[in-house]
Design an enzyme around this catalytic site. Structure first.
Site, mmCIF file in Angstrom:
data_model
loop_
_atom_site.group_PDB
_atom_site.id
_atom_site.type_symbol
_atom_site.label_atom_id
_atom_site.label_comp_id
_atom_site.label_asym_id
_atom_site.label_seq_id
_atom_site.Cartn_x
_atom_site.Cartn_y
_atom_site.Cartn_z
ATOM 1 N N ARG A 105 -8.625 6.854 -6.179
ATOM 2 C CA ARG A 105 -8.351 5.814 -7.174
ATOM 3 C C ARG A 105 -9.259 4.681 -7.160
ATOM 4 O O ARG A 105 -9.678 4.317 -8.242
ATOM 5 C CB ARG A 105 -6.950 5.092 -6.613
ATOM 6 C CG ARG A 105 -5.817 5.600 -7.316
ATOM 7 C CD ARG A 105 -4.747 5.470 -6.038
ATOM 8 N NE ARG A 105 -4.960 6.352 -5.057
ATOM 9 C CZ ARG A 105 -4.774 7.510 -4.917
ATOM 10 N NH1 ARG A 105 -3.955 8.149 -5.775
ATOM 11 N NH2 ARG A 105 -5.197 8.409 -4.021
ATOM 12 N N THR A 106 -9.745 4.335 -6.068
ATOM 13 C CA THR A 106 -10.676 3.097 -5.868
ATOM 14 C C THR A 106 -12.054 3.511 -6.769
ATOM 15 O O THR A 106 -12.502 2.624 -7.788
ATOM 16 C CB THR A 106 -10.846 2.851 -4.633
ATOM 17 O OG1 THR A 106 -9.700 2.463 -3.977
ATOM 18 C CG2 THR A 106 -11.657 1.170 -4.630
ATOM 19 N N LYS A 163 -29.222 11.263 6.675
ATOM 20 C CA LYS A 163 -30.662 11.324 7.432
ATOM 21 C C LYS A 163 -30.715 9.952 8.258
ATOM 22 O O LYS A 163 -31.761 10.010 8.833
ATOM 23 C CB LYS A 163 -31.605 11.289 6.349
ATOM 24 C CG LYS A 163 -31.657 12.496 5.452
ATOM 25 C CD LYS A 163 -32.587 12.378 4.361
ATOM 26 C CE LYS A 163 -32.221 13.169 3.081
ATOM 27 N NZ LYS A 163 -32.894 12.567 1.904
ATOM 28 N N ARG A 192 -17.516 1.705 -0.316
ATOM 29 C CA ARG A 192 -16.545 1.703 0.768
ATOM 30 C C ARG A 192 -17.206 2.328 2.021
ATOM 31 O O ARG A 192 -18.156 3.064 1.735
ATOM 32 C CB ARG A 192 -15.379 2.883 0.264
ATOM 33 C CG ARG A 192 -14.458 3.544 1.267
ATOM 34 C CD ARG A 192 -13.377 3.936 0.600
ATOM 35 N NE ARG A 192 -12.329 3.308 0.074
ATOM 36 C CZ ARG A 192 -11.153 3.670 -0.301
ATOM 37 N NH1 ARG A 192 -10.937 5.086 -0.435
ATOM 38 N NH2 ARG A 192 -10.592 3.022 -1.125
ATOM 39 N N HIS A 218 -9.069 -4.211 2.209
ATOM 40 C CA HIS A 218 -9.352 -3.631 0.876
ATOM 41 C C HIS A 218 -9.030 -4.577 -0.178
ATOM 42 O O HIS A 218 -7.857 -4.596 -0.923
ATOM 43 C CB HIS A 218 -8.532 -2.434 0.837
ATOM 44 C CG HIS A 218 -8.435 -1.195 -0.171
ATOM 45 N ND1 HIS A 218 -9.349 -1.650 -1.443
ATOM 46 C CD2 HIS A 218 -8.037 -0.098 -0.486
ATOM 47 C CE1 HIS A 218 -9.543 -0.573 -1.959
ATOM 48 N NE2 HIS A 218 -8.655 0.383 -1.350
#
Ligand code: CP
Length: 306
Positions: free
Chosen positions: A51-52, A80, A101, A129
């Site tokens: 969703r986000t 890396k 995120r 959030h």
């Protein structure tokens, strides 16, 4: 330049303005179709998302802009060993705004301190959030007509559920808000929310274990899933994952005008038989997430549409 790390980065007035803009976008999407022509959104997701990430991308595309980014740490140079500070310096060369995120609490904040472009916290570990909270507030305000004078039930994993933590922080700024915190002992709200937020600000709340006991008094029931990815051992997760299942039978105890929200994804905590009940608004909530992210992108880029 402004970033969004927490819902509290916006004052109540700014939040009202943002939600009004989101409602206008919902009513008149064509007005905004070219508002971000030539602008680019980078989505830097070090953790899985449906969703986000996709609603951010849909939001920018709806505004006429374009999108770039990565959907997992493995597919970026984080694999890396590149730091988020270095990564955001690079992203600043490629995009005008970034949604990030990350599994580590505070990582988007660290990025924002080195960034040349606005950074939006799209979820940091078990912490916050904020754009889910904006989505939740828009859903409640649009469907209830207000954000004050309500009893809000928060049910499930209140310990690791970052959407719950952000929502509490946002709602306590409105008068007449009362919380019923519904969780098993092991997943109770963290003490930094109970003591430093709820008790410190004298917000009325109760803590209960049985959903059936709480549901009749609620205006909004906010369900969340047990956050498997935050558990240290599988055994605890398996024991707790089906602690709550909202069934049609349990919903029959609720008021006719109660709303059921869920940030999604759902696992087992809401039975699919509940989906057709008019009080179940979690799919509508996901649609509101696009409008509010469109409003947020416009606000952080300082773009206004007449
Ligand atoms: N609500 C939410 O954050 O969903 P995703 O994890 O799919 O983005």
């Amino acid at each position: 330049m402004r970033h969004l790390m927490s819902p509290l980065d916006l004052s109540v007035d700014e939040l009202d303005e943002l939600l009004n803009l989101a409602n206008d976008i919902e009513k008149h999407p064509e007005k905004y179709a070219h508002a971000c022509d030539g602008k680019k959104l980078a989505t830097c997701f070090y953790e899985p998302s449906t969703r986000t990430r996709l609603s951010f991308e849909a939001a920018m595309l709806n505004l006429g802009g374009s999108v770039l980014g990565f959907a997992s740490a493995d597919s970026s140079s984080a694999a890396k060993g590149e730091s988020v500070s270095d990564t955001i310096r690079i992203i600043s060369c490629y995009a005008d705004i970034c949604a990030m995120r990350h599994p580590k609490e505070g990582a988007p904040l660290v990025a924002s301190q080195k960034s040349q472009i606005p950074v939006i916290n799209a979820g940091d570990g078990g912490h916050q959030h904020p754009t889910q909270t904006l989505t939740d507030l828009l859903t409640i305000r649009s469907l209830k007509g207000r954000l004050d004078n309500m009893t809000i039930g928060l049910c499930g994993d209140l310990k690791f559920g970052r959407t719950v933590h952000s929502l509490i922080n946002a709602l306590i700024r409105y008068p007449g808000i009362r919380f019923v915190l519904i969780s098993p002992e092991e997943l109770k709200i963290p003490s930094y929310i109970r003591e430093d937020v709820l008790k410190a600000k004298q917000i009325p709340f109760t803590e209960v274990e049985r959903l059936e006991d709480a549901i009749p008094e609620l205006d909004v029931l906010y369900m969340n899933r047990v956050q498997k990815e935050r558990f240290f051992n599988e055994e605890d997760y398996v024991r707790l994952k089906d602690f709550y299942i909202l069934t049609r039978e349990k919903l029959s105890l609720a008021r006719e005008d109660m709303l059921v929200l869920h940030p999604l994804p759902r696992v087992n905590e809401i039975s699919v038989e509940v989906d057709d009940d008019p009080r179940a608004v979690y799919f509508k909530q996901a649609q509101y997430g696009v409008y509010v992210r469109m409003a947020l992108i416009l606000t952080l880029l300082g773009i206004s549409v007449e």
